[in-house]
Design a protein around this motif. Sequence first.
Motif, PDB file in Angstrom:
ATOM      1  N   VAL A  50       0.838  -1.205   0.000  1.00 51.11           N
ATOM      2  CA  VAL A  50       0.000   0.000   0.000  1.00 51.11           C
ATOM      3  C   VAL A  50       0.867   1.248   0.000  1.00 51.11           C
ATOM      4  CG1 VAL A  50      -1.658   1.332   1.362  1.00 51.11           C
ATOM      5  CG2 VAL A  50      -1.986  -1.113   1.051  1.00 51.11           C
ATOM      6  N   ASN A  51       1.918   1.250   0.804  1.00 58.10           N
ATOM      7  CA  ASN A  51       2.780   2.428   0.877  1.00 58.10           C
ATOM      8  C   ASN A  51       3.498   2.698  -0.444  1.00 58.10           C
ATOM      9  OD1 ASN A  51       2.020   2.948   3.476  1.00 58.10           O
ATOM     10  ND2 ASN A  51       3.831   2.036   4.400  1.00 58.10           N
ATOM     11  N   SER A  52       3.715   1.659  -1.238  1.00 53.19           N
ATOM     12  CA  SER A  52       4.354   1.875  -2.539  1.00 53.19           C
ATOM     13  C   SER A  52       3.375   2.463  -3.557  1.00 53.19           C
ATOM     14  CB  SER A  52       4.928   0.562  -3.073  1.00 53.19           C
ATOM     15  OG  SER A  52       3.891  -0.324  -3.424  1.00 53.19           O
ATOM     16  N   ARG A  53       2.079   2.356  -3.281  1.00 54.46           N
ATOM     17  CA  ARG A  53       1.057   2.811  -4.223  1.00 54.46           C
ATOM     18  C   ARG A  53       0.481   4.194  -3.907  1.00 54.46           C
ATOM     19  NH1 ARG A  53       0.485  -0.642  -8.661  1.00 54.46           N
ATOM     20  NH2 ARG A  53       1.074  -2.687  -7.936  1.00 54.46           N
ATOM     21  N   VAL A  54       0.640   4.663  -2.684  1.00 54.11           N
ATOM     22  CA  VAL A  54       0.026   5.939  -2.303  1.00 54.11           C
ATOM     23  C   VAL A  54       1.106   6.991  -2.078  1.00 54.11           C
ATOM     24  CG1 VAL A  54      -1.992   4.839  -1.274  1.00 54.11           C
ATOM     25  CG2 VAL A  54      -0.029   5.344   0.152  1.00 54.11           C
ATOM     26  N   ASN A  55       0.670   8.258  -2.010  1.00 52.04           N
ATOM     27  CA  ASN A  55       1.652   9.316  -1.789  1.00 52.04           C
ATOM     28  C   ASN A  55       2.167   9.284  -0.351  1.00 52.04           C
ATOM     29  OD1 ASN A  55      -0.256  10.542  -0.182  1.00 52.04           O
ATOM     30  ND2 ASN A  55      -0.829  12.082  -1.691  1.00 52.04           N
ATOM     31  N   LYS A  56       3.200  10.057  -0.098  1.00 48.01           N
ATOM     32  CA  LYS A  56       3.900  10.000   1.180  1.00 48.01           C
ATOM     33  C   LYS A  56       3.011  10.383   2.365  1.00 48.01           C
ATOM     34  CE  LYS A  56       8.520  10.725   2.718  1.00 48.01           C
ATOM     35  NZ  LYS A  56       9.833  10.990   2.237  1.00 48.01           N
ATOM     36  N   MET A  57       2.099  11.294   2.164  1.00 48.47           N
ATOM     37  CA  MET A  57       1.230  11.741   3.255  1.00 48.47           C
ATOM     38  C   MET A  57       0.161  10.700   3.605  1.00 48.47           C
ATOM     39  SD  MET A  57       2.501  14.546   4.178  1.00 48.47           S
ATOM     40  CE  MET A  57       1.245  15.160   5.252  1.00 48.47           C
ATOM     41  N   SER A  58      -0.059   9.725   2.740  1.00 47.50           N
ATOM     42  CA  SER A  58      -1.095   8.717   2.970  1.00 47.50           C
ATOM     43  C   SER A  58      -0.526   7.362   3.390  1.00 47.50           C
ATOM     44  CB  SER A  58      -1.922   8.537   1.700  1.00 47.50           C
ATOM     45  OG  SER A  58      -2.545   9.737   1.332  1.00 47.50           O
ATOM     46  N   HIS A  59       0.761   7.309   3.706  1.00 46.37           N
ATOM     47  CA  HIS A  59       1.377   6.037   4.085  1.00 46.37           C
ATOM     48  C   HIS A  59       0.755   5.459   5.350  1.00 46.37           C
ATOM     49  CE1 HIS A  59       5.451   6.072   1.781  1.00 46.37           C
ATOM     50  NE2 HIS A  59       4.421   6.289   0.987  1.00 46.37           N
ATOM     51  N   ILE A  60       0.704   4.154   5.385  1.00 50.11           N
ATOM     52  CA  ILE A  60       0.223   3.442   6.572  1.00 50.11           C
ATOM     53  C   ILE A  60       1.377   3.342   7.559  1.00 50.11           C
ATOM     54  CG2 ILE A  60      -0.612   1.243   7.455  1.00 50.11           C
ATOM     55  CD1 ILE A  60      -1.926   0.769   4.759  1.00 50.11           C
ATOM     56  N   GLN A  61       1.132   3.757   8.786  1.00 53.83           N
ATOM     57  CA  GLN A  61       2.173   3.676   9.805  1.00 53.83           C
ATOM     58  C   GLN A  61       2.017   2.444  10.681  1.00 53.83           C
ATOM     59  OE1 GLN A  61       2.212   7.291  12.013  1.00 53.83           O
ATOM     60  NE2 GLN A  61       2.683   8.544  10.236  1.00 53.83           N
ATOM     61  N   LEU A  62       0.773   2.011  10.879  1.00 50.16           N
ATOM     62  CA  LEU A  62       0.526   0.905  11.796  1.00 50.16           C
ATOM     63  C   LEU A  62      -0.682   0.105  11.337  1.00 50.16           C
ATOM     64  CD1 LEU A  62       1.109  -0.439  14.607  1.00 50.16           C
ATOM     65  CD2 LEU A  62      -0.521   1.191  15.550  1.00 50.16           C
ATOM     66  N   LEU A  63      -0.534  -1.206  11.303  1.00 51.89           N
ATOM     67  CA  LEU A  63      -1.660  -2.095  11.030  1.00 51.89           C
ATOM     68  C   LEU A  63      -1.988  -2.839  12.317  1.00 51.89           C
ATOM     69  CD1 LEU A  63      -0.784  -3.674   7.578  1.00 51.89           C
ATOM     70  CD2 LEU A  63      -2.666  -2.159   8.096  1.00 51.89           C
ATOM     71  N   VAL A  64      -3.253  -2.832  12.684  1.00 50.53           N
ATOM     72  CA  VAL A  64      -3.681  -3.502  13.905  1.00 50.53           C
ATOM     73  C   VAL A  64      -4.559  -4.680  13.518  1.00 50.53           C
ATOM     74  CG1 VAL A  64      -4.949  -3.243  16.059  1.00 50.53           C
ATOM     75  CG2 VAL A  64      -3.608  -1.339  15.177  1.00 50.53           C
ATOM     76  N   SER A  65      -4.203  -5.843  14.017  1.00 49.47           N
ATOM     77  CA  SER A  65      -4.996  -7.038  13.752  1.00 49.47           C
ATOM     78  C   SER A  65      -6.157  -7.085  14.738  1.00 49.47           C
ATOM     79  CB  SER A  65      -4.120  -8.277  13.917  1.00 49.47           C
ATOM     80  OG  SER A  65      -4.897  -9.429  13.788  1.00 49.47           O
ATOM     81  N   HIS A  66      -7.349  -7.213  14.204  1.00 47.60           N
ATOM     82  CA  HIS A  66      -8.554  -7.259  15.039  1.00 47.60           C
ATOM     83  C   HIS A  66      -9.143  -8.664  14.907  1.00 47.60           C
ATOM     84  CE1 HIS A  66     -11.561  -5.138  17.360  1.00 47.60           C
ATOM     85  NE2 HIS A  66     -12.491  -5.730  16.647  1.00 47.60           N
ATOM     86  N   PRO A  67      -8.956  -9.534  15.908  1.00 49.64           N
ATOM     87  CA  PRO A  67      -9.312 -10.947  15.761  1.00 49.64           C
ATOM     88  C   PRO A  67     -10.804 -11.245  15.640  1.00 49.64           C
ATOM     89  CG  PRO A  67      -8.614 -10.501  17.996  1.00 49.64           C
ATOM     90  CD  PRO A  67      -8.383  -9.250  17.211  1.00 49.64           C
ATOM     91  N   GLU A  68     -11.640 -10.386  16.156  1.00 49.60           N
ATOM     92  CA  GLU A  68     -13.079 -10.653  16.066  1.00 49.60           C
ATOM     93  C   GLU A  68     -13.722  -9.647  15.117  1.00 49.60           C
ATOM     94  OE1 GLU A  68     -14.201  -8.468  20.227  1.00 49.60           O
ATOM     95  OE2 GLU A  68     -13.354 -10.481  20.245  1.00 49.60           O
ATOM     96  N   PRO A  69     -14.837 -10.004  14.523  1.00 49.93           N
ATOM     97  CA  PRO A  69     -15.478  -9.090  13.570  1.00 49.93           C
ATOM     98  C   PRO A  69     -15.929  -7.792  14.245  1.00 49.93           C
ATOM     99  CG  PRO A  69     -16.552 -11.240  13.568  1.00 49.93           C
ATOM    100  CD  PRO A  69     -15.552 -11.251  14.663  1.00 49.93           C
ATOM    101  N   PHE A  70     -15.938  -6.730  13.475  1.00 48.02           N
ATOM    102  CA  PHE A  70     -16.405  -5.453  13.997  1.00 48.02           C
ATOM    103  C   PHE A  70     -17.900  -5.531  14.280  1.00 48.02           C
ATOM    104  CE2 PHE A  70     -12.778  -4.098  11.305  1.00 48.02           C
ATOM    105  CZ  PHE A  70     -12.012  -3.520  12.299  1.00 48.02           C
ATOM    106  N   THR A  71     -18.331  -4.835  15.320  1.00 48.26           N
ATOM    107  CA  THR A  71     -19.771  -4.763  15.568  1.00 48.26           C
ATOM    108  C   THR A  71     -20.379  -3.832  14.532  1.00 48.26           C
ATOM    109  OG1 THR A  71     -19.418  -3.022  17.199  1.00 48.26           O
ATOM    110  CG2 THR A  71     -19.616  -5.255  18.030  1.00 48.26           C
ATOM    111  N   LYS A  72     -21.545  -4.215  14.046  1.00 49.13           N
ATOM    112  CA  LYS A  72     -22.147  -3.469  12.945  1.00 49.13           C
ATOM    113  C   LYS A  72     -23.571  -3.052  13.283  1.00 49.13           C
ATOM    114  CE  LYS A  72     -19.297  -5.679   9.533  1.00 49.13           C
ATOM    115  NZ  LYS A  72     -19.209  -6.377   8.273  1.00 49.13           N
ATOM    116  N   THR A  73     -24.029  -2.062  12.545  1.00 47.15           N
ATOM    117  CA  THR A  73     -25.403  -1.589  12.696  1.00 47.15           C
ATOM    118  C   THR A  73     -26.332  -2.525  11.935  1.00 47.15           C
ATOM    119  OG1 THR A  73     -25.277  -0.203  10.733  1.00 47.15           O
ATOM    120  CG2 THR A  73     -24.603   0.804  12.822  1.00 47.15           C
ATOM    121  N   ALA A  74     -27.609  -2.243  11.995  1.00 47.35           N
ATOM    122  CA  ALA A  74     -28.586  -3.068  11.283  1.00 47.35           C
ATOM    123  C   ALA A  74     -28.391  -2.993   9.771  1.00 47.35           C
ATOM    124  CB  ALA A  74     -29.992  -2.632  11.649  1.00 47.35           C
TER     125      ALA A  74
END
Length: 83
Positions: A50-74
């Motif tokens: 991703v960092n190779s594809r986007v400009n410098k200001m949009s680089h990803i600094q940290l990826l967080v693994s979220h083991p359970e699904p996000f809670t969602k609305t209806a």
Amino acid sequence: MVHFDREEMEQKIKEMKSSISSKVDETVEEFTLVVDQAIDELAAELQIYVNSRVNKMSHIQLLVSHPEPFTKTATKKIKRYLY
């Protein structure tokens, strides 16, 4: 006629169960470590890609693994205020 010592057999069964459960616990721990390493490697690879594809200001600094699904609305939208 054969006589089986029931107490001795029960004790051997308990010993076998404990040895099997300890082996299973070790295997689960090893599997968990392998999965965690694979997730870390994929996250690093994704970040580099991703960092190779986007400009410098949009680089990803940290990826967080979220083991359970996000809670969602209806309507199946993620409740962002929870995260």
